[in-house]
Write a protein that holds these residues in place. Structure first.
Motif, PDB file in Angstrom:
ATOM      1  N   SER A 155      17.849  13.275  32.046  1.00  0.00           N
ATOM      2  CA  SER A 155      16.597  13.828  31.777  1.00  0.00           C
ATOM      3  C   SER A 155      15.637  13.331  32.978  1.00  0.00           C
ATOM      4  O   SER A 155      15.565  12.285  33.429  1.00  0.00           O
ATOM      5  N   VAL A 156      14.855  14.212  33.323  1.00  0.00           N
ATOM      6  CA  VAL A 156      14.014  13.858  34.509  1.00  0.00           C
ATOM      7  C   VAL A 156      12.818  13.003  34.001  1.00  0.00           C
ATOM      8  O   VAL A 156      12.301  12.168  34.751  1.00  0.00           O
ATOM      9  N   ASN A 157      12.693  12.809  32.695  1.00  0.00           N
ATOM     10  CA  ASN A 157      11.766  11.820  31.994  1.00  0.00           C
ATOM     11  C   ASN A 157      12.254  10.350  32.322  1.00  0.00           C
ATOM     12  O   ASN A 157      11.513   9.243  32.146  1.00  0.00           O
ATOM     13  N   ASN A 163      13.389   6.557  43.951  1.00  0.00           N
ATOM     14  CA  ASN A 163      14.230   5.583  44.358  1.00  0.00           C
ATOM     15  C   ASN A 163      15.736   5.740  43.610  1.00  0.00           C
ATOM     16  O   ASN A 163      16.636   5.183  44.037  1.00  0.00           O
ATOM     17  N   GLU A 164      15.718   6.681  42.754  1.00  0.00           N
ATOM     18  CA  GLU A 164      16.890   6.986  41.905  1.00  0.00           C
ATOM     19  C   GLU A 164      17.699   8.233  41.982  1.00  0.00           C
ATOM     20  O   GLU A 164      16.616   9.312  42.217  1.00  0.00           O
ATOM     21  N   GLY A 165      18.719   8.451  42.033  1.00  0.00           N
ATOM     22  CA  GLY A 165      19.707   9.739  42.201  1.00  0.00           C
ATOM     23  C   GLY A 165      20.440   9.882  40.894  1.00  0.00           C
ATOM     24  O   GLY A 165      20.640   8.741  40.129  1.00  0.00           O
ATOM     25  N   ILE A 166      20.898  10.888  40.756  1.00  0.00           N
ATOM     26  CA  ILE A 166      21.733  11.206  39.298  1.00  0.00           C
ATOM     27  C   ILE A 166      23.045  12.002  39.762  1.00  0.00           C
ATOM     28  O   ILE A 166      23.164  12.211  40.827  1.00  0.00           O
ATOM     29  N   GLY A 167      24.002  11.969  38.853  1.00  0.00           N
ATOM     30  CA  GLY A 167      25.319  12.520  39.013  1.00  0.00           C
ATOM     31  C   GLY A 167      25.922  12.379  37.788  1.00  0.00           C
ATOM     32  O   GLY A 167      25.480  11.702  36.880  1.00  0.00           O
ATOM     33  N   PRO A 229      13.019  20.129  41.370  1.00  0.00           N
ATOM     34  CA  PRO A 229      14.562  20.190  41.894  1.00  0.00           C
ATOM     35  C   PRO A 229      15.435  19.407  41.057  1.00  0.00           C
ATOM     36  O   PRO A 229      16.726  19.662  41.354  1.00  0.00           O
ATOM     37  N   ARG A 230      15.039  18.605  40.112  1.00  0.00           N
ATOM     38  CA  ARG A 230      16.063  17.713  39.253  1.00  0.00           C
ATOM     39  C   ARG A 230      16.469  18.553  37.862  1.00  0.00           C
ATOM     40  O   ARG A 230      17.107  17.919  37.062  1.00  0.00           O
ATOM     41  N   LEU A 231      15.713  19.594  37.630  1.00  0.00           N
ATOM     42  CA  LEU A 231      15.915  20.440  36.353  1.00  0.00           C
ATOM     43  C   LEU A 231      17.094  21.214  36.552  1.00  0.00           C
ATOM     44  O   LEU A 231      17.540  21.665  37.739  1.00  0.00           O
ATOM     45  N   PRO A 232      17.649  21.522  35.513  1.00  0.00           N
ATOM     46  CA  PRO A 232      18.966  22.531  35.594  1.00  0.00           C
ATOM     47  C   PRO A 232      18.497  23.954  35.998  1.00  0.00           C
ATOM     48  O   PRO A 232      17.347  24.482  35.806  1.00  0.00           O
ATOM     49  N   LEU A 249      13.778  26.909  43.246  1.00  0.00           N
ATOM     50  CA  LEU A 249      15.303  27.100  43.243  1.00  0.00           C
ATOM     51  C   LEU A 249      16.095  26.845  44.495  1.00  0.00           C
ATOM     52  O   LEU A 249      17.169  26.502  44.392  1.00  0.00           O
ATOM     53  N   ARG A 250      15.313  26.997  45.589  1.00  0.00           N
ATOM     54  CA  ARG A 250      15.960  26.955  46.943  1.00  0.00           C
ATOM     55  C   ARG A 250      16.047  25.412  46.896  1.00  0.00           C
ATOM     56  O   ARG A 250      17.140  24.971  47.740  1.00  0.00           O
ATOM     57  N   ARG A 251      15.457  24.457  46.361  1.00  0.00           N
ATOM     58  CA  ARG A 251      15.411  23.162  46.822  1.00  0.00           C
ATOM     59  C   ARG A 251      16.502  22.423  45.913  1.00  0.00           C
ATOM     60  O   ARG A 251      16.662  21.244  45.894  1.00  0.00           O
ATOM     61  N   ILE A 252      16.852  23.079  44.840  1.00  0.00           N
ATOM     62  CA  ILE A 252      17.932  22.593  43.794  1.00  0.00           C
ATOM     63  C   ILE A 252      19.358  22.165  44.824  1.00  0.00           C
ATOM     64  O   ILE A 252      19.913  23.229  45.214  1.00  0.00           O
ATOM     65  N   THR A 253      19.867  21.102  44.933  1.00  0.00           N
ATOM     66  CA  THR A 253      20.953  20.871  45.694  1.00  0.00           C
ATOM     67  C   THR A 253      22.288  21.150  45.139  1.00  0.00           C
ATOM     68  O   THR A 253      22.275  21.245  43.869  1.00  0.00           O
ATOM     69  N   PRO A 254      23.260  21.324  45.778  1.00  0.00           N
ATOM     70  CA  PRO A 254      24.688  21.640  44.983  1.00  0.00           C
ATOM     71  C   PRO A 254      24.793  20.499  44.200  1.00  0.00           C
ATOM     72  O   PRO A 254      25.719  20.860  43.401  1.00  0.00           O
ATOM     73  N   GLN A 255      24.686  19.312  44.518  1.00  0.00           N
ATOM     74  CA  GLN A 255      24.821  18.177  43.975  1.00  0.00           C
ATOM     75  C   GLN A 255      24.499  18.329  42.463  1.00  0.00           C
ATOM     76  O   GLN A 255      24.928  17.749  41.489  1.00  0.00           O
ATOM     77  N   ILE A 256      23.067  18.658  42.417  1.00  0.00           N
ATOM     78  CA  ILE A 256      22.387  18.817  41.169  1.00  0.00           C
ATOM     79  C   ILE A 256      23.195  19.673  40.207  1.00  0.00           C
ATOM     80  O   ILE A 256      23.617  19.441  39.097  1.00  0.00           O
ATOM     81  N   ASP A 257      23.499  21.038  40.837  1.00  0.00           N
ATOM     82  CA  ASP A 257      24.033  22.056  39.974  1.00  0.00           C
ATOM     83  C   ASP A 257      25.457  21.583  39.664  1.00  0.00           C
ATOM     84  O   ASP A 257      25.792  21.717  38.507  1.00  0.00           O
TER      85      ASP A 257
END
Length: 683
Positions: A155-157, A163-167, A229-232, A249-257
């Motif tokens: 959750s983006v909240n 400073n943080e990343g998700i996966g 860019p961090r949303l689904p 949408l263009r800034r959503i990375t393949p890692q997030i998808d």
């Protein structure tokens, strides 16, 4: 939609509407990863996560590899079980939920769980610390402490974008990537069933709040805050009218998808059966006992995987049996009948004992010359009855009426919404045959004994010392009373900082270790553990702040009593050649023994009843062993059962059992007071 079939077969009923979907993932600190030379991504599997965490963990700099919420550690353990290919609960052939913590997958999760906490980290031939975990109530619970990874909802909240990343969660031993799937739900309060305008308005708001228009508004706010860019991707695409979010949408990375895809495909819904809301609390003692088992620690030190798994399997099997019996109610008919009979027998004995005790108290406080009349004598003492009537009315309103209501609740499956039903002695059965309740009662008794040994005696000893100080008495009184002036919250956080791995207590001990290590042939390991998470010391460490904060006020009371001892008695003792010890035990203590006697029983009862609040703030009841929390006193157990699990009937029955046990102490105190003769100073 969450639906349930109606018993009359007339269709289904909508109970809730989903507000937000929540998927479990891994959050990591990008700055800590970069400083350690690690890739800017989450680990692929458990072994890689453990390896990276070992590289990062350095207690000297306040860095730890993995964070776990010590008050909710089960959330992380459950994700490990899912990643190992197992489940916490499964349905049997009859459709009933059955705990499956004894599976091979749970054992694999338990071994990794133990390695994260217990495996030694060595650098330059010396043990730096044990484990890569930092259990705490917050991700940064102490100044200068940082953790690199933690399980979290995607959750983006909950994410610091700078400073943080998700996966996705790392894969388990068989390559499975799975984790908890949850959802925020909105429902209509059942108390509005007779208020149609409010009920309809609430339903309309729920429909709007979960509808497409509200979703577009949420996306708008997230995008404006820079969180797009961090949303689904599908969530943004649904709101992407007229191409307004094409750049996002263009800034959503393949890692997030990939993160959201894996989290969705491997998502495991939480169990929703009977009493499943209390499942995490019931699992916690089992999984924490893996950390606190010396055999598991020794097996990990010896790299003996087979022995470690054997011990862990035994712990999980015993925990599974406890959960299936106590939480899910898997009992045979004969066991149910036996327990019901025992419960009725105990209730009858308690009622008889209560009547007998009440009669004894009346006789103890009735003067001998009044017992023969056997009457209330209203005509003679009507003024006394009139003056006591308001006090009796208040006591009856605020004490005895709630007690009567609590008695009724103890025989009900109580609901605050009003649809309670009578279930007989089932609540008392649940209490009397709950091993964790009796263990928590034993913890309370141990706490009370330690309090009487240290907390009750310390003010008396201090009062005798201050009574002999020739000068500066007022200064010493002020110094010792100051802790009582401090706020309870301040006292709690102050002592929790003392006990932390980087706290004052460890610094003092490590200073002594540094000095001792200068002796040839001595190489002691520095202390880096959390004292409140040490099963051997946690309860005593919870006691010390109460002794420290309560010593001053108690000292003043006893000091005032010592001032009433006539000086002539001390002079006579001096003439007889008495020393300090003889003066204390033959002059001072006999004069103030009534005060000590009154306070003794009250302090004993108070230590059993009133220790829960302070322990709740200090440890929350942990650390846990298989038998229960080593600091979970019975008051805290009662609080968790009633207001945590919302099992009000069981909580009321538990309160009656505790009260029945404490009744003996109360009667003893009342009888002793009945034999005390109070006089004025002049007489």
């Amino acid at each position: 939609l969450v639906r349930r079939a109606q018993p009359d077969g007339l269709g289904q009923h909508v109970y809730f509407l989903p507000i937000e979907l929540l998927y479990a993932g891994l959050k990591y600190n990008r700055l800590m990863f970069a400083k350690a030379g690690l890739p800017d991504r989450v680990p692929k599997d458990w072994e890689e996560m453990l390896q990276w965490a070992r590289v990062i963990t350095d207690p000297a700099t306040g860095c730890y590899g993995i964070h776990v919420w010590i008050t909710h550690p089960v959330a992380m353990f459950v994700n490990l079980v899912y990643a190992a290919g197992g489940r916490v609960l499964e349905r049997d052939k009859d459709g009933q939920w059955v705990c499956t913590l004894d599976s091979d997958a749970a054992v694999e999760a338990g071994l990794f769980w133990a390695r994260m906490r217990l495996q030694k980290i060595e650098r330059d031939g010396k043990v730096v610390c044990r484990g890569v975990m930092r259990p705490s109530t917050a991700q940064t619970s102490a100044v200068g402490v940082r953790t690199a990874m933690m399980h979290s909802y995607l959750s983006v909240n909950h994410i610091d974008l700078a400073n943080e990343g998700i996966g996705p969660l790392p894969a388990g031993p068989h390559g499975v990537q799975a984790g908890e799937f949850n959802v925020l739900l909105g429902g209509v309060f059942s108390g509005l069933d007779q208020n149609k305008p409010k009920r309809d308005a609430t339903w309309q708001y729920m429909v709007f709040f979960t509808g497409p228009e509200a979703q577009r508004l949420k996306v708008d706010r997230y995008v404006q805050a820079g969180l797009g860019p961090r949303l689904p991707r599908d969530l943004i695409e649904q709101a992407n009218t007229n191409g307004r979010y094409d750049s996002v949408l263009r800034r959503i990375t393949p890692q997030i998808d990939e993160t959201y895809r894996i989290a969705r495909e491997g998502g495991v819904p939480e169990p929703y059966g009977r009493n499943c809301s209390a499942l995490h609390d019931k699992i916690r003692p089992t999984i924490e006992s893996i950390w606190n088992h010396e055999g598991v620690r020794d097996a990990i030190d010896a790299a003996d995987v087979v022995a470690a798994k054997r011990i862990i399997r035994g712990i999980l099997e015993r925990g599974t049996v406890r959960i299936n019996r106590s939480l899910l109610g898997h009992l045979t008919l004969s066991e149910t009948r036996t327990r019901s009979g025992v419960s009725w027998t105990v209730i009858v004995l308690v009622v008889v004992a209560f009547v007998f005790v009440l009669r004894s108290v009346f006789r103890a406080f009735t003067p001998e010359h009044e017992r023969s009349s056997g009457q209330w004598q209203f005509s003679r003492y009507w003024r006394a009855y009139a003056f006591s009537l308001p006090a009796l009315a208040l006591i009856a309103t605020w004490m005895y009426w709630p007690m009567i209501k609590g008695t009724a609740i103890a025989f009900q499956d109580y609901s605050v919404l009003g649809d309670s039903r009578w279930i007989g002695v089932d609540n008392f059965t649940a209490v009397l045959f709950d091993p964790q309740f009796w263990f928590s009662l034993g913890v309370s008794m141990l706490y009370a004994v330690m309090f009487m040994a240290f907390g009750f005696g310390a003010p008396i000893a201090l009062a005798f010392l201050l009574n002999e100080v020739p000068k500066g008495t007022i200064l010493f009184r002020t110094v010792y009373y100051l802790p009582a002036v401090l706020s309870g919250v301040v006292v709690i956080f102050l002592w929790k900082m003392f006990y932390a791995p980087e706290g004052l207590l460890n610094e003092v001990l490590n200073g002594l270790v540094w000095i001792i290590n200068h002796v040839p042939g001595v190489d002691l390991v520095e202390q880096s553990g959390d004292w409140l998470q040490n099963p051997r010391w946690a309860l005593f460490m919870c006691l010390l702040p109460t002794v420290w904060a309560g010593m001053g006020p108690g000292c003043l009371i006893y000091l005032a009593a010592l001032k009433t001892v006539p000086e002539e008695l001390y002079d006579a003792a001096d003439m007889d050649g008495a020393g300090i010890r003889q003066k204390i035990f033959t002059v001072s203590l006999p004069v103030i023994k009534v005060l000590i006697m009154i306070n003794f029983i009250g302090a004993m009862i108070g230590a059993v009843r009133g220790s829960g609040g302070f322990v709740l703030a200090m440890t929350g009841g942990g650390p846990y062993t298989e038998r229960g929390g080593v600091t979970e006193v019975v008051g805290l157990k009662l609080f968790y059962t009633t207001f945590g699990d919302l099992r009000f009937g069981v909580g009321a029955a538990m309160a009656w059992v505790i009260g029945s046990i404490l009744l003996g102490f109360t009667v003893f105190q009342l009888k002793r007071l009945a034999n005390v003769e109070f006089r004025t100073a002049s007489s």
